[in-house]
Design an enzyme around this catalytic site. Sequence first.
Site, PDB file in Angstrom:
ATOM      1  N   LYS A 100       1.084  -1.092   0.457  1.00 10.25           N
ATOM      2  CA  LYS A 100      -0.079  -0.460  -0.054  1.00 10.25           C
ATOM      3  C   LYS A 100       1.118   1.205   0.039  1.00 10.25           C
ATOM      4  O   LYS A 100       1.506   1.424   0.887  1.00 10.25           O
ATOM      5  CB  LYS A 100      -1.336   0.166   1.270  1.00 10.25           C
ATOM      6  CG  LYS A 100      -1.826   0.989   1.625  1.00 10.25           C
ATOM      7  CD  LYS A 100      -2.145   1.343   2.789  1.00 10.25           C
ATOM      8  CE  LYS A 100      -3.026   2.802   2.979  1.00 10.25           C
ATOM      9  NZ  LYS A 100      -3.171   3.237   3.741  1.00 10.25           N
ATOM     10  N   GLY A 161      -8.135   9.313   9.622  1.00 11.58           N
ATOM     11  CA  GLY A 161      -8.037   9.419  10.846  1.00 11.58           C
ATOM     12  C   GLY A 161      -9.107  11.055  10.771  1.00 11.58           C
ATOM     13  O   GLY A 161      -9.289  11.673  12.237  1.00 11.58           O
ATOM     14  N   ALA A 187      -9.404   5.729   3.811  1.00  9.87           N
ATOM     15  CA  ALA A 187      -9.054   7.384   4.725  1.00  9.87           C
ATOM     16  C   ALA A 187     -10.247   8.344   4.911  1.00  9.87           C
ATOM     17  O   ALA A 187     -10.741   8.036   3.873  1.00  9.87           O
ATOM     18  CB  ALA A 187      -7.969   8.007   3.797  1.00  9.87           C
ATOM     19  N   GLY A 188     -10.700   8.550   6.215  1.00 11.88           N
ATOM     20  CA  GLY A 188     -11.760   8.783   6.397  1.00 11.88           C
ATOM     21  C   GLY A 188     -12.417   8.272   6.709  1.00 11.88           C
ATOM     22  O   GLY A 188     -13.748   9.105   7.166  1.00 11.88           O
ATOM     23  N   ASN A 209      -8.562   1.948   9.501  1.00 12.73           N
ATOM     24  CA  ASN A 209      -7.660   1.766  10.295  1.00 12.73           C
ATOM     25  C   ASN A 209      -8.576   3.042  12.126  1.00 12.73           C
ATOM     26  O   ASN A 209      -9.043   1.853  12.385  1.00 12.73           O
ATOM     27  CB  ASN A 209      -6.063   2.435   9.848  1.00 12.73           C
ATOM     28  CG  ASN A 209      -5.186   1.859  11.526  1.00 12.73           C
ATOM     29  OD1 ASN A 209      -4.335   2.223  11.434  1.00 12.73           O
ATOM     30  ND2 ASN A 209      -6.126   1.145  12.570  1.00 12.73           N
ATOM     31  N   THR A 210      -8.466   4.025  11.545  1.00 13.97           N
ATOM     32  CA  THR A 210      -9.202   4.298  12.708  1.00 13.97           C
ATOM     33  C   THR A 210     -10.062   4.518  12.921  1.00 13.97           C
ATOM     34  O   THR A 210     -10.618   4.913  14.483  1.00 13.97           O
ATOM     35  CB  THR A 210      -8.623   6.619  12.811  1.00 13.97           C
ATOM     36  OG1 THR A 210      -7.216   6.656  12.208  1.00 13.97           O
ATOM     37  CG2 THR A 210      -9.104   7.265  13.915  1.00 13.97           C
TER      38      THR A 210
END
Length: 258
Positions: A100, A161, A187-188, A209-210
């Site tokens: 990635k 994040g 992301a987001g 992830n976050t």
Amino acid sequence: MRNGATLKFGGREFHSRLIVGTGKYPDYHTMQRALEASGAELVTVAVRRVNLDRTQESLLDYIDLKRYTLLPNTAGCYTAEEAVKYSRLAREVGMSEMVKLEVIGDQRTLFPDNEELLRATRILVKEGFIVLPYTNDDPVMAKKLEDAGAAVVMPLGAPIGSGLGIRNPHNILIILQSVQVPVIVDAGVGTASDAAIAMELGCDGVLMNTGIAGAKDPVMMAEAMRKAVEAGRQAYLAGRIPKKLYATASTTMEGMIE
């Protein structure tokens, strides 16, 4: 391709369309439980943040490599040279030939440096890597990355994040129409509805992830994200009704007794 039952790229096949990260969890055991609850098969690990010396405790000790496929990422790299270096390192220690690819251009927003990203993609593709580049939601750049040999394009939904969800669904739709390789939103994503929206647009997968690790209950959120990705995928395949300005009766007047 987007009507297929599985996610395919780079000669690999995955039944889960949810890819999850391994950072920011309160502890490794919570991470293990969240990975299991997510149903993910592909797990991303930051090469720069993992102890590759297997004689000492490492994040990798808590990931069942018989169950999960590693997707090393180049988080924290700000130049093509750095990203290529850590991609090679990941392959040399046996993590994966997949990467990635992240090349960050701004420390505050963590937006990608697309010029450096494209350069790194071309180098790594020539070296036989399966490249999954993290980019902004720019259809022109997505097409350039595909032409450079990227196996997947990964446009951001919002800044890393941020939890803001899909800020520009129209650009994501244009990307889906512009490239033939899988499109995975990266992301987001902050909650289950964000993941469902990405999948309802027709995306091939979602990476997060976050949104999981930072939740009050990461394990429960991981399960919610799994269900959202599955539901969004089903809704996309089912085909939603068109949006209309005015009401349409669900029961017609035809045949009704006056």
